[in-house]
Design an enzyme around this catalytic site. Sequence first.
Site, PDB file in Angstrom:
ATOM      1  N   SER A  92     -29.262  21.374   3.471  1.00 42.12           N
ATOM      2  CA  SER A  92     -27.791  21.310   3.506  1.00 42.12           C
ATOM      3  C   SER A  92     -27.308  20.164   4.392  1.00 42.12           C
ATOM      4  O   SER A  92     -27.845  19.950   5.489  1.00 42.12           O
ATOM      5  CB  SER A  92     -27.210  22.611   4.073  1.00 42.12           C
ATOM      6  N   VAL A 145     -15.305  31.931   2.647  1.00 40.52           N
ATOM      7  CA  VAL A 145     -14.069  31.221   3.018  1.00 40.52           C
ATOM      8  C   VAL A 145     -12.880  31.542   2.105  1.00 40.52           C
ATOM      9  O   VAL A 145     -11.776  31.077   2.348  1.00 40.52           O
ATOM     10  CB  VAL A 145     -14.267  29.688   3.093  1.00 40.52           C
ATOM     11  N   TYR A 162     -18.767  15.649 -12.893  1.00 43.19           N
ATOM     12  CA  TYR A 162     -18.269  16.150 -11.601  1.00 43.19           C
ATOM     13  C   TYR A 162     -16.955  16.926 -11.830  1.00 43.19           C
ATOM     14  O   TYR A 162     -16.623  17.841 -11.074  1.00 43.19           O
ATOM     15  CB  TYR A 162     -18.081  14.984 -10.622  1.00 43.19           C
ATOM     16  N   LYS A 193     -11.838  17.791  -4.761  1.00 44.87           N
ATOM     17  CA  LYS A 193     -12.097  16.879  -3.632  1.00 44.87           C
ATOM     18  C   LYS A 193     -10.869  15.996  -3.366  1.00 44.87           C
ATOM     19  O   LYS A 193     -10.598  15.646  -2.214  1.00 44.87           O
ATOM     20  CB  LYS A 193     -13.330  16.001  -3.888  1.00 44.87           C
ATOM     21  N   LEU A 227     -28.839  22.049  -2.693  1.00 43.81           N
ATOM     22  CA  LEU A 227     -28.635  23.151  -3.634  1.00 43.81           C
ATOM     23  C   LEU A 227     -27.369  22.941  -4.476  1.00 43.81           C
ATOM     24  O   LEU A 227     -27.392  23.033  -5.703  1.00 43.81           O
ATOM     25  CB  LEU A 227     -28.498  24.442  -2.810  1.00 43.81           C
TER      26      LEU A 227
HETATM   27  P1  NAP Z   1     -25.273  23.197   0.013  1.00 45.97           P
HETATM   28  O1  NAP Z   1     -26.404  23.083   0.956  1.00 45.97           O
HETATM   29  O2  NAP Z   1     -25.471  24.002  -1.213  1.00 45.97           O
HETATM   30  O3  NAP Z   1     -23.992  23.658   0.822  1.00 45.97           O
HETATM   31  C1  NAP Z   1     -22.840  24.169   0.190  1.00 45.97           C
HETATM   32  C2  NAP Z   1     -22.416  25.361   1.003  1.00 45.97           C
HETATM   33  O4  NAP Z   1     -21.163  25.895   0.556  1.00 45.97           O
HETATM   34  C3  NAP Z   1     -23.417  26.489   0.893  1.00 45.97           C
HETATM   35  O5  NAP Z   1     -23.745  26.961   2.178  1.00 45.97           O
HETATM   36  C4  NAP Z   1     -22.643  27.513   0.088  1.00 45.97           C
HETATM   37  O6  NAP Z   1     -23.070  28.848   0.236  1.00 45.97           O
HETATM   38  C5  NAP Z   1     -21.275  27.294   0.659  1.00 45.97           C
HETATM   39  N1  NAP Z   1     -20.246  28.059  -0.054  1.00 45.97           N
HETATM   40  C6  NAP Z   1     -19.961  28.074  -1.378  1.00 45.97           C
HETATM   41  N2  NAP Z   1     -18.978  28.964  -1.629  1.00 45.97           N
HETATM   42  C7  NAP Z   1     -18.621  29.493  -0.420  1.00 45.97           C
HETATM   43  C8  NAP Z   1     -17.678  30.463   0.001  1.00 45.97           C
HETATM   44  N3  NAP Z   1     -16.851  31.070  -0.864  1.00 45.97           N
HETATM   45  N4  NAP Z   1     -17.599  30.778   1.320  1.00 45.97           N
HETATM   46  C9  NAP Z   1     -18.425  30.196   2.213  1.00 45.97           C
HETATM   47  N5  NAP Z   1     -19.347  29.272   1.886  1.00 45.97           N
HETATM   48  C10 NAP Z   1     -19.449  28.936   0.570  1.00 45.97           C
HETATM   49  O7  NAP Z   1     -24.858  21.734  -0.519  1.00 45.97           O
HETATM   50  P2  NAP Z   1     -24.351  20.398   0.212  1.00 45.97           P
HETATM   51  O8  NAP Z   1     -24.635  19.319  -0.740  1.00 45.97           O
HETATM   52  O9  NAP Z   1     -24.888  20.338   1.588  1.00 45.97           O
HETATM   53  O10 NAP Z   1     -22.773  20.601   0.235  1.00 45.97           O
HETATM   54  C11 NAP Z   1     -22.003  20.562   1.411  1.00 45.97           C
HETATM   55  C12 NAP Z   1     -20.721  19.776   1.190  1.00 45.97           C
HETATM   56  O11 NAP Z   1     -21.040  18.402   0.976  1.00 45.97           O
HETATM   57  C13 NAP Z   1     -19.904  20.227  -0.006  1.00 45.97           C
HETATM   58  O12 NAP Z   1     -18.520  20.145   0.307  1.00 45.97           O
HETATM   59  C14 NAP Z   1     -20.256  19.177  -1.039  1.00 45.97           C
HETATM   60  O13 NAP Z   1     -19.278  19.036  -2.041  1.00 45.97           O
HETATM   61  C15 NAP Z   1     -20.319  17.961  -0.141  1.00 45.97           C
HETATM   62  N6  NAP Z   1     -20.994  16.791  -0.705  1.00 45.97           N
HETATM   63  C16 NAP Z   1     -22.254  16.894  -1.201  1.00 45.97           C
HETATM   64  C17 NAP Z   1     -22.866  15.768  -1.736  1.00 45.97           C
HETATM   65  C18 NAP Z   1     -24.253  15.850  -2.299  1.00 45.97           C
HETATM   66  O14 NAP Z   1     -24.635  14.968  -3.058  1.00 45.97           O
HETATM   67  N7  NAP Z   1     -25.032  16.862  -1.965  1.00 45.97           N
HETATM   68  C19 NAP Z   1     -22.201  14.543  -1.746  1.00 45.97           C
HETATM   69  C20 NAP Z   1     -20.916  14.457  -1.227  1.00 45.97           C
HETATM   70  C21 NAP Z   1     -20.321  15.600  -0.702  1.00 45.97           C
HETATM   71  P3  NAP Z   1     -23.763  29.520  -1.099  1.00 45.97           P
HETATM   72  O15 NAP Z   1     -25.074  28.838  -1.249  1.00 45.97           O
HETATM   73  O16 NAP Z   1     -23.823  30.963  -0.742  1.00 45.97           O
HETATM   74  O17 NAP Z   1     -22.858  29.274  -2.261  1.00 45.97           O
END
Ligand code: NAP
Length: 256
Positions: free
Chosen positions: A19, A66, A156, A163, A195
């Site tokens: 994450s 959240v 996306y 976003k 994930l």
């Molecule tokens: P991640 O490890 O899957 O993290 C996403 C988190 O959001 C998980 O802990 C997930 O929990 C949580 N979540 C989803 N629904 C929720 C809810 N209702 N209440 C509380 N928590 C909730 O993936 P990540 O890539 O690190 O994502 C983190 C952030 O970075 C996100 O905003 C994503 O859009 C952003 N981002 C990611 C990328 C990329 O390429 N990975 C690029 C730019 C921005 P669950 O697993 O239980 O759903």
Amino acid sequence: MSFLTGRIGVVFGVANKRSIAWAIAQAWHREGATLAFTYQGERLKENVEELAGTFGPETLILPCDVTKDDQIAAVFEQVRAKYGKLHLLLHSVAFAPKDALEGTFLNTSREAFRIAHDVSAYSLVAVARAAEPLMTEGGSIVAMTYYGSEKVVPHYNVMGVAKASLEASTRYLAYDLGTRKIRVNCISAGPVNTLAARGIAGFTDMLKHYEAHAPLRRNVLPDELGATGVFLASDGAAAITGQVIYVDSGYQIMGM
Ligand code: NAP
């Protein structure tokens, strides 16, 4: 000297060691911050305990979906009871129903649109409002976003629209909270294999595309997101608020 000694932070969005929230939390911790973590549902409790448990006994680990106001209130009440104040907040949470990330944006259902915006954008407003009374010494709120907010990235879809809402919310929150010395910024990360990312159809092609076309010809590393997280949390960014900072190997500047 460590940049964040004496700062208290709360981290939303650690699911596992990949994450982005974990990369930033580790960097905040290395710089001396004391952190609380939240997890969504029992499924992730063990993961988060295993990771965050290594930070020592001052670490709080709390459940929080959240989309639930009572759970958000309970988190900040427990943060208040344990630490008495707060300086840092990381919002690293996003969700959209899987089918909304596969087909066309045109076919986004009302319900998928609502859920994506509730979890991925409105939640920033809700947690910022709950954090404000505890940020009595000023603070830094950081949210994670992606370039699909401003340009079309196939698949996306509704997440890009959510976003865009998150980034606009960042600006309005920065204005509202500025007089309290609370800064609100977004990090716009290039693709990282997590994930959440694997839920986006064609994600592996995105990684290859960035490698081929970004000025630095590579993808961003989680540690680099951690370093930017430290910068935004630190006094080095004391006059930066309402911004979207691109940490994407330069991809955002490209026209073609
Ligand atoms: P991640 O490890 O899957 O993290 C996403 C988190 O959001 C998980 O802990 C997930 O929990 C949580 N979540 C989803 N629904 C929720 C809810 N209702 N209440 C509380 N928590 C909730 O993936 P990540 O890539 O690190 O994502 C983190 C952030 O970075 C996100 O905003 C994503 O859009 C952003 N981002 C990611 C990328 C990329 O390429 N990975 C690029 C730019 C921005 P669950 O697993 O239980 O759903």
